[in-house]
Design a protein around this motif. Structure first.
Motif, mmCIF file in Angstrom:
data_model
loop_
_atom_site.group_PDB
_atom_site.id
_atom_site.type_symbol
_atom_site.label_atom_id
_atom_site.label_comp_id
_atom_site.label_asym_id
_atom_site.label_seq_id
_atom_site.Cartn_x
_atom_site.Cartn_y
_atom_site.Cartn_z
ATOM 1 N N LEU A 188 29.736 31.018 67.441
ATOM 2 C CA LEU A 188 29.180 29.911 66.676
ATOM 3 C C LEU A 188 27.697 29.662 66.942
ATOM 4 C CD1 LEU A 188 30.130 27.872 64.535
ATOM 5 C CD2 LEU A 188 30.414 26.228 66.385
ATOM 6 N N PHE A 189 27.293 29.679 68.194
ATOM 7 C CA PHE A 189 25.907 29.343 68.529
ATOM 8 C C PHE A 189 25.008 30.566 68.429
ATOM 9 C CE2 PHE A 189 28.186 25.763 70.213
ATOM 10 C CZ PHE A 189 27.327 24.701 69.990
ATOM 11 N N LYS A 190 24.034 30.501 67.514
ATOM 12 C CA LYS A 190 23.115 31.621 67.315
ATOM 13 C C LYS A 190 22.337 31.935 68.590
ATOM 14 C CE LYS A 190 22.408 31.208 62.357
ATOM 15 N NZ LYS A 190 21.432 31.009 61.268
ATOM 16 N N ASP A 191 21.960 30.903 69.316
ATOM 17 C CA ASP A 191 21.206 31.075 70.565
ATOM 18 C C ASP A 191 22.088 30.736 71.759
ATOM 19 O OD1 ASP A 191 18.821 31.814 69.249
ATOM 20 O OD2 ASP A 191 18.323 29.711 68.901
ATOM 21 N N ILE A 240 23.589 27.085 64.416
ATOM 22 C CA ILE A 240 24.925 27.680 64.460
ATOM 23 C C ILE A 240 25.151 28.590 63.259
ATOM 24 C CG2 ILE A 240 25.998 25.843 65.824
ATOM 25 C CD1 ILE A 240 27.126 24.700 63.156
ATOM 26 N N ARG A 241 26.133 29.455 63.408
ATOM 27 C CA ARG A 241 26.590 30.291 62.295
ATOM 28 C C ARG A 241 27.605 29.457 61.527
ATOM 29 N NH1 ARG A 241 26.139 33.505 66.749
ATOM 30 N NH2 ARG A 241 24.626 35.193 66.530
ATOM 31 N N THR A 242 27.370 29.274 60.253
ATOM 32 C CA THR A 242 28.207 28.363 59.471
ATOM 33 C C THR A 242 29.042 29.051 58.391
ATOM 34 O OG1 THR A 242 26.368 27.918 57.964
ATOM 35 C CG2 THR A 242 26.621 26.436 59.851
ATOM 36 N N ASP A 243 28.920 30.374 58.262
ATOM 37 C CA ASP A 243 29.708 31.076 57.253
ATOM 38 C C ASP A 243 31.190 31.026 57.630
ATOM 39 O OD1 ASP A 243 29.636 32.867 54.808
ATOM 40 O OD2 ASP A 243 30.747 34.136 56.217
ATOM 41 N N TYR A 244 32.033 30.881 56.638
ATOM 42 C CA TYR A 244 33.468 30.749 56.889
ATOM 43 C C TYR A 244 34.032 31.935 57.655
ATOM 44 C CZ TYR A 244 34.964 34.069 53.273
ATOM 45 O OH TYR A 244 35.198 35.205 52.541
ATOM 46 N N ARG A 245 33.481 33.126 57.464
ATOM 47 C CA ARG A 245 33.991 34.318 58.144
ATOM 48 C C ARG A 245 33.846 34.193 59.661
ATOM 49 N NH1 ARG A 245 30.941 35.441 53.834
ATOM 50 N NH2 ARG A 245 31.882 36.552 52.109
#
Length: 186
Positions: free
Chosen positions: A50-53, A18-23
């Motif tokens: 959120l989900f990279k894939d 997942i993408r976890t950066d606050y932005r």
């Protein structure tokens, strides 16, 4: 493991990065608050961001993926099914007073950091010290609970309505109707 920040979520027995950066999470929160979007559109936006894939998720996984996403956004906390808390903060409207407060708690300008994990960002948010943002939230909470403001609080509220009052975001249709009504009254 204790103290580790999640970088993937389990969905129906499979791990997904997942993408976890606050932005990224703030983009999702912004979509959740967008009254122009339908609920299914909000879910889709959340999953895509959120989900990279995302493309590897099966449609049968969407519900479980969304539940996992909400748990991540809530920093692993179980949903609180009690009475909803009063709406006293708006990430977009309050941006100009939130970030200085978060920066003070973090000890650096978080917006210039290449990466800040969402849970770390929320940790900074939870540790915001006394200042304009915390004062505004306190006043909003008092008003939402129907409590009387002290004289100096009323004066602050009146002098700073621009930052104290949470503006209602209207849909395009609601804004058009309001504009039409205002034109009739002019």
């Amino acid at each position: 493991m204790l103290g580790e920040l999640p970088r993937s979520l389990e969905v129906n027995g499979k791990e997904f990065k997942i993408r976890t950066d606050y932005r990224d999470v703030l983009k999702i929160v912004s979509a959740f608050n967008d009254r122009e979007l339908e609920d299914d559109e909000k879910v889709y936006i959340c999953l895509v961001i959120l989900f990279k894939d995302f493309d590897k998720l099966k449609k049968d996984d969407y519900e479980a993926a969304f539940k996992a996403a909400l748990s991540f956004i809530d920093c692993g906390q179980e949903p609180n099914n009690s009475k909803p808390a009063p709406h006293i903060m708006d990430w977009e409207q309050d941006e100009k007073i939130i970030f200085p407060a978060i920066n003070k708690a973090a000890g650096f300008e978080v917006r210039t950091a290449k990466y800040v994990h969402w849970w770390t960002f929320i940790g900074y948010y939870m540790e915001i010290p006394e200042g304009i943002f915390s004062h505004v939230l306190s006043l909003r909470l008092k008003k939402a609970k129907g409590k009387r403001l002290e004289k100096w609080e009323k004066e602050f509220w009146s002098a700073n309505k621009e930052i104290c009052v949470i503006k209602t975001k209207l849909t395009k249709e609601e804004q058009a109707e309001k504009d039409k009504l205002n034109a009739l009254l002019d």
